[in-house]
Design a protein around this motif. Structure first.
Motif, PDB file in Angstrom:
ATOM      1  N   ASP A  46      97.581  76.648  27.055  1.00  0.00           N
ATOM      2  CA  ASP A  46      98.221  75.485  27.302  1.00  0.00           C
ATOM      3  C   ASP A  46      99.090  74.748  26.261  1.00  0.00           C
ATOM      4  O   ASP A  46      98.759  73.690  25.841  1.00  0.00           O
ATOM      5  N   SER A  47      99.927  75.600  25.657  1.00  0.00           N
ATOM      6  CA  SER A  47     100.748  75.140  24.553  1.00  0.00           C
ATOM      7  C   SER A  47     101.655  74.074  25.553  1.00  0.00           C
ATOM      8  O   SER A  47     102.167  74.603  26.629  1.00  0.00           O
ATOM      9  N   GLU A  48     102.224  72.950  24.893  1.00  0.00           N
ATOM     10  CA  GLU A  48     103.129  72.052  25.798  1.00  0.00           C
ATOM     11  C   GLU A  48     104.489  72.686  25.595  1.00  0.00           C
ATOM     12  O   GLU A  48     105.323  72.408  26.321  1.00  0.00           O
ATOM     13  N   TYR A  49     104.755  73.758  24.446  1.00  0.00           N
ATOM     14  CA  TYR A  49     106.073  74.344  24.413  1.00  0.00           C
ATOM     15  C   TYR A  49     106.113  75.771  25.159  1.00  0.00           C
ATOM     16  O   TYR A  49     105.512  76.691  24.881  1.00  0.00           O
ATOM     17  N   ASP A  50     107.256  75.654  26.082  1.00  0.00           N
ATOM     18  CA  ASP A  50     107.566  76.869  26.761  1.00  0.00           C
ATOM     19  C   ASP A  50     107.704  78.016  25.906  1.00  0.00           C
ATOM     20  O   ASP A  50     107.367  79.126  26.239  1.00  0.00           O
ATOM     21  N   ASP A  51     108.492  77.748  24.722  1.00  0.00           N
ATOM     22  CA  ASP A  51     108.835  78.966  24.014  1.00  0.00           C
ATOM     23  C   ASP A  51     107.516  79.643  23.532  1.00  0.00           C
ATOM     24  O   ASP A  51     107.595  80.771  23.188  1.00  0.00           O
ATOM     25  N   ARG A  79     104.716  79.549  24.789  1.00  0.00           N
ATOM     26  CA  ARG A  79     103.908  80.280  25.759  1.00  0.00           C
ATOM     27  C   ARG A  79     104.252  81.459  26.199  1.00  0.00           C
ATOM     28  O   ARG A  79     103.862  82.749  26.173  1.00  0.00           O
ATOM     29  N   LEU A  80     105.972  81.603  26.295  1.00  0.00           N
ATOM     30  CA  LEU A  80     106.605  82.750  26.565  1.00  0.00           C
ATOM     31  C   LEU A  80     106.403  83.647  25.455  1.00  0.00           C
ATOM     32  O   LEU A  80     106.184  84.861  25.975  1.00  0.00           O
ATOM     33  N   THR A 112     106.256  84.760  32.649  1.00  0.00           N
ATOM     34  CA  THR A 112     105.958  83.510  33.033  1.00  0.00           C
ATOM     35  C   THR A 112     104.712  83.580  34.065  1.00  0.00           C
ATOM     36  O   THR A 112     104.273  84.759  34.581  1.00  0.00           O
ATOM     37  N   LYS A 113     103.848  82.429  34.449  1.00  0.00           N
ATOM     38  CA  LYS A 113     102.928  82.915  35.397  1.00  0.00           C
ATOM     39  C   LYS A 113     103.346  83.217  36.696  1.00  0.00           C
ATOM     40  O   LYS A 113     102.961  84.387  37.216  1.00  0.00           O
TER      41      LYS A 113
END
Lengths: 379, 261
Positions: free
Chosen positions: B240-245, B247-248, B255-256
Motif C-alpha cells: 500500500d504505497s501511495e506512489y504508483d511508481d 508499487r509498480l 498492476t492488480k
C-alpha cells in the motif's frame, strides 16, 4: 490506374479521397526500392486525399527496409492530416510499427547531443584544464606526503610491490636499453666520424660519443624507453584498478592509494634509473668503440684512453642526476594518469597513451632546464 | 529481530542530502535513517543514483548539500582521519568484488588485518582461512582473483569485507551477475551475517527477490522527481504505497488488474 512508382509499389485510387497502396514483390535490403519522396509526390496528385490504406496481398517478403519507408510515409501523411489505415499491412509489420512508436522520443534527448558553440567549448576546455591542474597539484602534494612518511618509516605499502617494480624496470628493461643505447652510440660515432675525418681528427669521435652519452643521451634515451615501457604499464595497471573499483576498496579501508600504489613504483624507478643510466652509458660508449675500431683505424687502447680523458666526473654526475629526475617524473606521470583514469576500457588506453606523452614531454623539458642551468653555473 | 545489544552508535542518518556531479543534481532532499540491525535496501530504477548514494555513505564522494551522520558524528564535517576511523568499522562489497588483482585471495583478506590489528602472521593466516570458509571458499587462499569465477570473486570480496568483524556492511548490487541459486545463497549469507555479527546492513539492489527476502527497511529513489518517494518495509510498500511508481517497481510492472486478468 496511375503509373506504378516502381514494380514494388502501385498506387490505386479507390475514390477521390482514398488511395490504396499496393505493396508488391520483395521489400528487402538490396532490392531497388521506390524513393519515399516519389511516393509522396505521387500522392500529391490527389488533392482531396483524406485516407490511404495498404494492400499487401502480393507482398512476398519484407524486412526493416519496408518499415523505415512506411514510418516516413506515415509521418508525412499524419502531418498533412491524412488518415493512415494500417489494417492492410502484414501482422508483423503492424506490430513492429506499434512497438517503435510505443515509447515516444524523449524531448531534449537530441538537443543534449548538439554540439556546443565555439565559445562554450573554449570555456569548458579551460575549466577542464584548471581542474586537471588542480588534480596534478594535489597528486604531487600527496606524493610528497607519502615520501615524507617513507622517511619517517610510517608509509604503508607492500614490499613485494617494490621488488616487482625493481624487477620490471631493472633486469627486464636491460635488453631494450642495451639495444637502443648501443645503436645511439653507433649513430653518434658515424655522424661525428664523417665530420671529423675531414680534419683528420677521427680520434675525437671518442670524446664526442663519450661526453654525449654520459652527459645527456644515456639518461634521455633510458628515460624515453622507461616512459614507453614502464610509465605506460603503471598507467594501465592503476587505471584498470580504478575501473575495477580496487582503488575505491583501498580508500574505504583507509589506505592512501598514493602511498600504497604510487610510492613503491616511484621508489623502484628512482632506485633503478641511475643504474640503468650507467649501463646505457657503457653500451653507448661500446657502440662508439665498435665504429672507431672497425672503421676509423683507432685502436682499442687509444679509444679507451681518449674516452677516459674526455669524460669528466661532472658529466657523469649530471647524467646520473638527470636519470634520477627522469625516473621520478616517469613514475609520477604514469601513476598520475592511472589515477585520473575514467571508468571504461577506452579510458585505460587513453591513460597509458597520455602517460607516455606526458612522460616524454617532461623528460625533454627537464633536459632543457638542466642543460641551461649547467651552462649558467658553468659545469 | 536482534537490536537490543546495539548501542545507538550503530546507525546512519541522512539529512537533506543533495547529490550532484559538478552542478548536475542527481538526487535531492534525501532524508532517511538506518536503524541498528536493519537490512536497509536502497532501491530504484537503473541509473537513478543508488550506487552514488552508497558512495556518499562510504566516504568516496562528498555531498553537494546536506549531512550524513554516523551516530552523532557528522560524517562529512570531520577530518578525513576521523572518517577513516568510522570506515574501519565498515565492510564493503563492491559490485564486481573489487579484489586487488595483484594479490591472492588470502592476501586480499589479510590486508585489512595486517593494517589495523597487531595479530601475528599465524593468527592472521588462521583468520583468513576461517573467513574464506565462511563464504564457502575454504582452501582458495593462493588463488588470484583472475583465476576464479565472478560469483566466487563476489564471495571472496565478502570475506574481505567481513575480515574485521564490521559493524556496518555495505553491498553494491550483490546479486548482479549471479545465477539465481548463488544469488539466493548470498542473500542467506547476508541474513546470517546480520544475525551473527550483529551488523547493520545497507544493500543497493533492484533485485526483487532479494529485496523481499532480506530487506526490513528501504528507501526508493525516483529518477523522475529526483528525490526519494517512499520509505519503509518493502512488503508494506508493495501492499500500500501511495506512489504508483513504487508499487509498480515492487510488482515488476504488474498492476492488480493485470495480475487478475
Amino acid at each position: 490506374m496511375i503509373t506504378p512508382a516502381n514494380d514494388l509499389l502501385r498506387l490505386s485510387p479507390v475514390s477521390d479521397s482514398h488511395v490504396s497502396l499496393q505493396l508488391l514483390g520483395k521489400w528487402r535490403q538490396g532490392s531497388t526500392l521506390p524513393d519515399t519522396g516519389d511516393i509522396i509526390s505521387g500522392l500529391t496528385q490527389f488533392p482531396r486525399l483524406e485516407k490511404i490504406s495498404f494492400d499487401s496481398s502480393s507482398l512476398k517478403s519484407w524486412d526493416s527496409i519496408l518499415l523505415i519507408t512506411l514510418t516516413r510515409l506515415i509521418e508525412t501523411c499524419e502531418q498533412k492530416g491524412v488518415f493512415v489505415d494500417r489494417s492492410g499491412l502484414p501482422q508483423g509489420v503492424k506490430r513492429l510499427l506499434m512497438l517503435a512508436s510505443a515509447v515516444p522520443e524523449k524531448k531534449g534527448t537530441r538537443e543534449k547531443r548538439r554540439r556546443p558553440t565555439f565559445l562554450a567549448h573554449v570555456g569548458e576546455e579551460t575549466l577542464d584544464f584548471l581542474k586537471s591542474a588542480g588534480e596534478i597539484i594535489s597528486f604531487l602534494g600527496e606524493s610528497t606526503i607519502a615520501v615524507m612518511k617513507l622517511f619517517t618509516g610510517k608509509a604503508r605499502y607492500r614490499s613485494s610491490d617494490l621488488t616487482l617494480t625493481i624487477q620490471e624496470c631493472g633486469v627486464e628493461a636491460l635488453p631494450i636499453v642495451s639495444l637502443i643505447s648501443l645503436l645511439v652510440g653507433l649513430i653518434l660515432a658515424f655522424i661525428g666520424a664523417i665530420q671529423l675525418e675531414m680534419f683528420g681528427a677521427e680520434i675525437y669521435v671518442a670524446d664526442l660519443v663519450g661526453i654525449a652519452m654520459v652527459r645527456v643521451m644515456g639518461s634521455v634515451m633510458t628515460g624515453v624507453i622507461m616512459a614507453g615501457r614502464t610509465g605506460a604499464a603503471f598507467a594501465a595497471q592503476i587505471g584498470t584498478m580504478e575501473v575495477n573499483e580496487e582503488i575505491d576498496a583501498l580508500k574505504t579501508l583507509g589506505i592512501s592509494p598514493v602511498e600504497f600504489l604510487v610510492l613503491p613504483r616511484m621508489l623502484g624507478m628512482t632506485i633503478m634509473m641511475p643504474m640503468l643510466c650507467l649501463y646505457a652509458n657503457l653500451m653507448g660508449i661500446l657502440g662508439g668503440l665498435i665504429v672507431g675500431v672497425t672503421m676509423l683505424d683507432v685502436n682499442l687502447v687509444q679509444y679507451y684512453l681518449q674516452t677516459r680523458n674526455a669524460v669528466g666526473i661532472n658529466d657523469l654526475v649530471i647524467g646520473i642526476i638527470q636519470g634520477v629526475l627522469f625516473g621520478i617524473l616517469v613514475a609520477l606521470t604514469g601513476c598520475l594518469r592511472g589515477m585520473q583514469c575514467g571508468r571504461s576500457a577506452a579510458a585505460v588506453g587513453n591513460a597509458s597513451t597520455s602517460a607516455v606523452v606526458t612522460g616524454i614531454v617532461a623528460i625533454v623539458v627537464t633536459t632543457a632546464l638542466v642543460t641551461i642551468i649547467c651552462s649558467v653555473i658553468g659545469v | 529481530m536482534k537490536t537490543t545489544d546495539h548501542s545507538s552508535v550503530a546507525q546512519i542518518v541522512v539529512k537533506n542530502l543533495t547529490m550532484a556531479y559538478d552542478n548536475y543534481v542527481i538526487m535531492q532532499n534525501l532524508n532517511f535513517s538506518v536503524n541498528p540491525g536493519d537490512v536497509f535496501i536502497i532501491m530504484g530504477g537503473s541509473g537513478c543514483g543508488k550506487s552514488t548514494l552508497l558512495r556518499h555513505l562510504i566516504g568516496l564522494k562528498a555531498p553537494f548539500k546536506g549531512e550524513i551522520f554516523y551516530g552523532n558524528t557528522s560524517f562529512w564535517n570531520v577530518l578525513p582521519a576521523e572518517r577513516d576511523r568510522i570506515m574501519k568499522q565498515a565492510g564493503i562489497l563492491y559490485q564486481s568484488g573489487a579484489l586487488w588483482s595483484s594479490m591472492t585471495l588470502g592476501q586480499n583478506v589479510a590486508l585489512p588485518l595486517e593494517q589495523y590489528t597487531n595479530l601475528k602472521q599465524k593468527e592472521i593466516r588462521e583468520l583468513v582461512a576461517f573467513k574464506l570458509s565462511l563464504v564457502g571458499l575454504a582452501g582458495f587462499e593462493d588463488f588470484y582473483p583472475s583465476e576464479i569465477s565472478g560469483g566466487m570473486r563476489k564471495r571472496a570480496g565478502l570475506a574481505r569485507a567481513i575480515a574485521m568483524d564490521p559493524k556496518f556492511l555495505f553491498f553494491d548490487e550483490p546479486s548482479a551477475g549471479l545465477d539465481p541459486l548463488s544469488a539466493r545463497r548470498l542473500d542467506e549469507l547476508i541474513l546470517e551475517l546480520r544475525e551473527s555479527l550483529g551488523a547493520t546492513i545497507v544493500v543497493v539492489t533492484h533485485d526483487l527477490d532479494s529485496i523481499f527476502m532480506i530487506g526490513n527497511n528501504s528507501v526508493f529513489l525516483d529518477a523522475g522527481t529526483k528525490t526519494m518517494s517512499a520509505m519503509g518495509h518493502p512488503r508494506m510498500l508493495r501492499q500500500d504505497s501511495e506512489y504508483d511508481d513504487v508499487r509498480l517497481f515492487l510488482r515488476r510492472g504488474e498492476t492488480k488488474e493485470s495480475r487478475h486478468r
